[in-house]
Structures are given as structure tokens and as C-alpha cells.
Design a protein around this motif. Sequence first.
Motif, PDB file in Angstrom:
ATOM      1  N   SER A  60       0.832  -1.205   0.000  1.00 17.98           N
ATOM      2  CA  SER A  60       0.000   0.000   0.000  1.00 17.98           C
ATOM      3  C   SER A  60       0.862   1.248   0.000  1.00 17.98           C
ATOM      4  CB  SER A  60      -0.964  -0.006   1.192  1.00 17.98           C
ATOM      5  OG  SER A  60      -0.246  -0.057   2.411  1.00 17.98           O
ATOM      6  N   ASP A  61       0.199   2.365  -0.281  1.00 20.13           N
ATOM      7  CA  ASP A  61       0.844   3.685  -0.332  1.00 20.13           C
ATOM      8  C   ASP A  61       2.054   3.679  -1.263  1.00 20.13           C
ATOM      9  OD1 ASP A  61      -1.077   4.749   1.383  1.00 20.13           O
ATOM     10  OD2 ASP A  61       0.059   4.187   3.160  1.00 20.13           O
ATOM     11  N   ILE A  62       1.887   3.073  -2.430  1.00 23.35           N
ATOM     12  CA  ILE A  62       2.953   3.030  -3.439  1.00 23.35           C
ATOM     13  C   ILE A  62       3.101   4.435  -4.019  1.00 23.35           C
ATOM     14  CG2 ILE A  62       3.628   2.035  -5.669  1.00 23.35           C
ATOM     15  CD1 ILE A  62       1.895  -0.455  -4.807  1.00 23.35           C
ATOM     16  N   PRO A  63       4.311   4.996  -4.017  1.00 25.75           N
ATOM     17  CA  PRO A  63       4.502   6.353  -4.556  1.00 25.75           C
ATOM     18  C   PRO A  63       4.025   6.458  -6.008  1.00 25.75           C
ATOM     19  CG  PRO A  63       6.460   5.628  -3.385  1.00 25.75           C
ATOM     20  CD  PRO A  63       5.554   4.437  -3.483  1.00 25.75           C
ATOM     21  N   LYS A  64       3.457   7.612  -6.357  1.00 28.05           N
ATOM     22  CA  LYS A  64       2.871   7.809  -7.684  1.00 28.05           C
ATOM     23  C   LYS A  64       3.859   7.665  -8.830  1.00 28.05           C
ATOM     24  CE  LYS A  64      -1.096  10.350  -6.237  1.00 28.05           C
ATOM     25  NZ  LYS A  64      -1.894  11.494  -6.188  1.00 28.05           N
ATOM     26  N   ASN A  65       5.111   8.018  -8.609  1.00 30.72           N
ATOM     27  CA  ASN A  65       6.105   7.955  -9.699  1.00 30.72           C
ATOM     28  C   ASN A  65       6.811   6.599  -9.778  1.00 30.72           C
ATOM     29  OD1 ASN A  65       7.228   8.597  -7.225  1.00 30.72           O
ATOM     30  ND2 ASN A  65       8.859   9.846  -8.073  1.00 30.72           N
ATOM     31  N   THR A  66       6.281   5.583  -9.104  1.00 29.06           N
ATOM     32  CA  THR A  66       6.871   4.246  -9.132  1.00 29.06           C
ATOM     33  C   THR A  66       6.637   3.591 -10.486  1.00 29.06           C
ATOM     34  OG1 THR A  66       6.500   3.986  -6.757  1.00 29.06           O
ATOM     35  CG2 THR A  66       6.849   1.968  -8.022  1.00 29.06           C
ATOM     36  N   LYS A  67       7.706   3.027 -11.053  1.00 30.49           N
ATOM     37  CA  LYS A  67       7.619   2.306 -12.331  1.00 30.49           C
ATOM     38  C   LYS A  67       7.593   0.792 -12.108  1.00 30.49           C
ATOM     39  CE  LYS A  67       8.001   5.902 -15.121  1.00 30.49           C
ATOM     40  NZ  LYS A  67       7.384   6.951 -14.354  1.00 30.49           N
ATOM     41  N   SER A  68       8.202   0.322 -11.013  1.00 36.62           N
ATOM     42  CA  SER A  68       8.182  -1.103 -10.680  1.00 36.62           C
ATOM     43  C   SER A  68       8.518  -1.292  -9.209  1.00 36.62           C
ATOM     44  CB  SER A  68       9.154  -1.900 -11.551  1.00 36.62           C
ATOM     45  OG  SER A  68      10.489  -1.603 -11.220  1.00 36.62           O
ATOM     46  N   LEU A  69       8.177  -2.479  -8.708  1.00 34.77           N
ATOM     47  CA  LEU A  69       8.479  -2.855  -7.327  1.00 34.77           C
ATOM     48  C   LEU A  69       9.379  -4.080  -7.323  1.00 34.77           C
ATOM     49  CD1 LEU A  69       4.811  -2.650  -5.985  1.00 34.77           C
ATOM     50  CD2 LEU A  69       6.621  -1.018  -5.474  1.00 34.77           C
ATOM     51  N   VAL A  70      10.162  -4.214  -6.254  1.00 33.76           N
ATOM     52  CA  VAL A  70      11.025  -5.373  -6.047  1.00 33.76           C
ATOM     53  C   VAL A  70      10.798  -5.867  -4.629  1.00 33.76           C
ATOM     54  CG1 VAL A  70      13.427  -6.138  -5.794  1.00 33.76           C
ATOM     55  CG2 VAL A  70      12.807  -4.634  -7.686  1.00 33.76           C
ATOM     56  N   LEU A  71      10.725  -7.202  -4.473  1.00 38.40           N
ATOM     57  CA  LEU A  71      10.596  -7.807  -3.155  1.00 38.40           C
ATOM     58  C   LEU A  71      11.787  -8.728  -2.919  1.00 38.40           C
ATOM     59  CD1 LEU A  71       8.784  -8.430  -0.601  1.00 38.40           C
ATOM     60  CD2 LEU A  71       7.985 -10.409  -1.895  1.00 38.40           C
ATOM     61  N   ILE A  72      12.460  -8.533  -1.793  1.00 40.61           N
ATOM     62  CA  ILE A  72      13.561  -9.402  -1.382  1.00 40.61           C
ATOM     63  C   ILE A  72      13.235  -9.909   0.020  1.00 40.61           C
ATOM     64  CG2 ILE A  72      16.017  -9.547  -0.790  1.00 40.61           C
ATOM     65  CD1 ILE A  72      16.528  -7.286  -2.818  1.00 40.61           C
ATOM     66  N   MET A  73      13.196 -11.242   0.162  1.00 40.45           N
ATOM     67  CA  MET A  73      13.012 -11.842   1.487  1.00 40.45           C
ATOM     68  C   MET A  73      14.316 -12.526   1.869  1.00 40.45           C
ATOM     69  SD  MET A  73      10.674 -15.053   2.578  1.00 40.45           S
ATOM     70  CE  MET A  73      10.861 -15.830   4.162  1.00 40.45           C
ATOM     71  N   HIS A  74      14.822 -12.223   3.055  1.00 38.28           N
ATOM     72  CA  HIS A  74      16.088 -12.822   3.480  1.00 38.28           C
ATOM     73  C   HIS A  74      16.144 -13.005   4.992  1.00 38.28           C
ATOM     74  CE1 HIS A  74      17.981  -8.975   4.901  1.00 38.28           C
ATOM     75  NE2 HIS A  74      17.051  -8.482   4.112  1.00 38.28           N
ATOM     76  N   ASP A  75      17.089 -13.861   5.399  1.00 40.73           N
ATOM     77  CA  ASP A  75      17.307 -14.203   6.804  1.00 40.73           C
ATOM     78  C   ASP A  75      18.709 -13.760   7.207  1.00 40.73           C
ATOM     79  OD1 ASP A  75      17.826 -15.414   9.262  1.00 40.73           O
ATOM     80  OD2 ASP A  75      17.571 -17.461   8.535  1.00 40.73           O
ATOM     81  N   PRO A  76      18.832 -12.633   7.932  1.00 40.40           N
ATOM     82  CA  PRO A  76      20.161 -12.181   8.350  1.00 40.40           C
ATOM     83  C   PRO A  76      20.749 -13.011   9.492  1.00 40.40           C
ATOM     84  CG  PRO A  76      18.491 -10.729   9.253  1.00 40.40           C
ATOM     85  CD  PRO A  76      17.771 -11.716   8.363  1.00 40.40           C
ATOM     86  N   ASP A  77      19.952 -13.902  10.088  1.00 36.05           N
ATOM     87  CA  ASP A  77      20.406 -14.702  11.227  1.00 36.05           C
ATOM     88  C   ASP A  77      20.918 -16.084  10.837  1.00 36.05           C
ATOM     89  OD1 ASP A  77      19.557 -12.632  12.975  1.00 36.05           O
ATOM     90  OD2 ASP A  77      17.508 -13.395  12.876  1.00 36.05           O
ATOM     91  N   ALA A  78      20.948 -16.389   9.537  1.00 38.74           N
ATOM     92  CA  ALA A  78      21.376 -17.722   9.085  1.00 38.74           C
ATOM     93  C   ALA A  78      22.832 -17.975   9.468  1.00 38.74           C
ATOM     94  CB  ALA A  78      21.202 -17.840   7.578  1.00 38.74           C
ATOM     95  N   PRO A  79      23.171 -19.215   9.849  1.00 39.84           N
ATOM     96  CA  PRO A  79      24.549 -19.536  10.249  1.00 39.84           C
ATOM     97  C   PRO A  79      25.576 -19.286   9.140  1.00 39.84           C
ATOM     98  CG  PRO A  79      23.073 -21.356  10.784  1.00 39.84           C
ATOM     99  CD  PRO A  79      22.275 -20.365   9.997  1.00 39.84           C
TER     100      PRO A  79
END
Length: 190
Positions: A60-79
Motif C-alpha cells: 500500500s501507499d505506493i509512490p505515484k512515480n513508481t515504475k516497478s516494485l522489487v521484493l527481497i526476502m532474506h534471513d540475516p540470522d542464518a549460520p
Amino acid sequence: MRPQIVGQIFNFMRWIKHVILLPLTVFALKISSPVFDNGGLIPITYTCDGKNISPPLRFSDIPKNTKSLVLIMHDPDAPVGDFTHWLVYKIPPTVKGFPRNLPKKPVLEKGINQGINDFGFIGYGGPCPPPWDKAHRYYFELYALDYIPSLKPGANRSEIEKALKGHVIDKAVLIGKYKRVKPFIFGKLR
């Protein structure tokens, strides 16, 4: 100075704060999930102990001048260090989220692309920390970009992060936590 003038200046400064700063906080990019709260536990269904399917997400609340979105899911706690679980890019700004169980394909509807996670396959790889480890944090980072990256399907995280440089308009983060409840079964990752 007279107290009246000081009071008028004070009221004017409060008005300026609401007119200028409030819209910046109210309309910032947001990412959420109907199945877990920010900082809450990710339900077992969305992990390697369950069905290992992607959770539903809302943007939600995507800025009006946005051309695309990117999603990155990660685990900073991995061994082994910061571990990438999911990469999704070339998301049109008209997309307001994902349903649960997004297909594990390189190209989805509307030209959305998925990359290769650190498990070695395309699509979502759910939380799967070592059974002896404490709860891990999983960051779902949503980026609003001022362009559409020219990345091909199956990109890796370093390629995507390189494409982000200098093009991020806004960023939102949703954090979920998970601790293993049973031993790891290799066949359940995909």
C-alpha cells in the motif's frame, strides 16, 4: 516579544509540521501480511515444516512515480550469513500484493519475474532455520523503483541489488520470525 506573537509563531510552526511532515509519514510505502504481524511469528504453513508456500502479502501507499516494485526476502540470522529466500522483481506498481502460494515459476502474470534463492531454485523458499538455533528473523523488503530493471528471469540477489542502486524511491520492511519445531526433511523445500 509579546506572548501573543510567540503563540502565533508556535501555532504556525505546528501547522507547518502537519502540512509538510505528516504526509511524508502517512503515505510511506507499506508491506503487510494478513497472516502475521510485523515482528510476529510466521505460521508454520509458510515454512519448511509446513507446506512451504509463500504467505499472502499486501502493498500500500505506493509512490505515484513508481515504475516497478522489487521484493527481497532474506534471513540475516542464518549460520552461513545473510540467506536469500525469495526474489520477485518487475512487479507493476498496480499490483497491490500477492496471494498465498505464488507459483514457483520464473515469469508470472503481468510480467512479474522471480529470481533464484539461496536454496538454488526459483521462487519462494520458506523459513527453515537449523532446529537447534534460536528464532530467526525474516525480512520482506519491498522497494519502489523509478524504472523497470532490465533483468532476466532467474536473477540472483547481487544482480537485483546492483539494479536497485540509484533507483529506489521508497522502501518498506515487514519482519516475521520463525523457530523450527521438528527435524529438517530435505524433500519439502520445493
